[in-house]
Design a protein around this motif. Structure first.
Motif, mmCIF file in Angstrom:
data_model
loop_
_atom_site.group_PDB
_atom_site.id
_atom_site.type_symbol
_atom_site.label_atom_id
_atom_site.label_comp_id
_atom_site.label_asym_id
_atom_site.label_seq_id
_atom_site.Cartn_x
_atom_site.Cartn_y
_atom_site.Cartn_z
ATOM 1 N N ASP A 35 60.386 -8.085 9.926
ATOM 2 C CA ASP A 35 61.797 -8.259 10.544
ATOM 3 C C ASP A 35 61.466 -8.702 12.071
ATOM 4 O O ASP A 35 60.843 -8.139 12.776
ATOM 5 C CB ASP A 35 62.566 -6.989 10.586
ATOM 6 C CG ASP A 35 64.187 -7.144 10.845
ATOM 7 O OD1 ASP A 35 64.492 -8.121 11.347
ATOM 8 O OD2 ASP A 35 64.863 -6.098 10.391
ATOM 9 N N LYS A 69 63.044 -10.934 7.269
ATOM 10 C CA LYS A 69 64.319 -11.228 7.893
ATOM 11 C C LYS A 69 63.853 -12.114 9.591
ATOM 12 O O LYS A 69 62.946 -11.528 10.065
ATOM 13 C CB LYS A 69 64.865 -10.052 8.137
ATOM 14 C CG LYS A 69 65.611 -9.567 6.892
ATOM 15 C CD LYS A 69 66.232 -8.437 7.088
ATOM 16 C CE LYS A 69 67.258 -8.247 8.145
ATOM 17 N NZ LYS A 69 68.082 -6.820 8.221
ATOM 18 N N LYS A 100 65.828 -14.091 4.585
ATOM 19 C CA LYS A 100 67.094 -14.039 5.318
ATOM 20 C C LYS A 100 66.862 -14.509 6.878
ATOM 21 O O LYS A 100 66.267 -13.808 7.420
ATOM 22 C CB LYS A 100 67.769 -12.673 5.331
ATOM 23 C CG LYS A 100 69.244 -12.644 5.904
ATOM 24 C CD LYS A 100 69.829 -11.489 5.873
ATOM 25 C CE LYS A 100 71.174 -11.429 6.272
ATOM 26 N NZ LYS A 100 72.091 -10.335 6.093
#
Length: 127
Positions: A35, A69, A100
């Motif tokens: 992330d 992400k 994402k």
């Protein structure tokens, strides 16, 4: 520098590597979730490097990534720069990893969140 280290430790000067780093062991070989958030696009080669097979003493091993992400906040731009085509082509082949990528485009007082991945894939089709 940390992201580059994860993707490819050979690209990091040896004086910047952690003292306990062993060149026979890959960095974070069990990484499942990556992330990243920031005010500029990431180094895309780092994202690709995270999902490529890594080598520990000649044996190829792919991190068990499940999710990547990336979120970026673009202060100046009215539109998001596309994710490079070669990056999309490499990542789209990985059906077992969920990507994402989003970007917030901040123009004066208003902000718009864009699905960066989808916009880039569609941009490739239009080109």
């Amino acid at each position: 520098m940390f992201y580059r280290f994860l993707a490819d430790p050979s690209q990091v000067p040896t004086d910047l590597l952690p003292a306990s780093f062993s060149s026979t062991e890959p960095a974070l070989p069990s990484l499942e979730i990556f992330d990243c958030a920031g005010y500029k696009p990431p180094a895309w080669e780092t994202i690709v490097g995270l999902v490529k097979p890594i080598s520990a003493t000649g044996v190829l091993h792919r991190r068990p990534l499940k999710s990547v992400k990336v979120h970026c906040i673009e202060i100046d731009g009215p539109r998001a720069p596309y994710i490079p085509k070669d990056v999309i082509q490499q990542l789209v082949e990985l059906v077992d990893v969920k990507f994402k990528f989003t970007i917030d485009l901040c123009m004066s007082q208003q902000g718009i969140r864009v699905d960066w991945w989808q916009a880039s894939v569609e941009g490739m089709k239009d080109a």
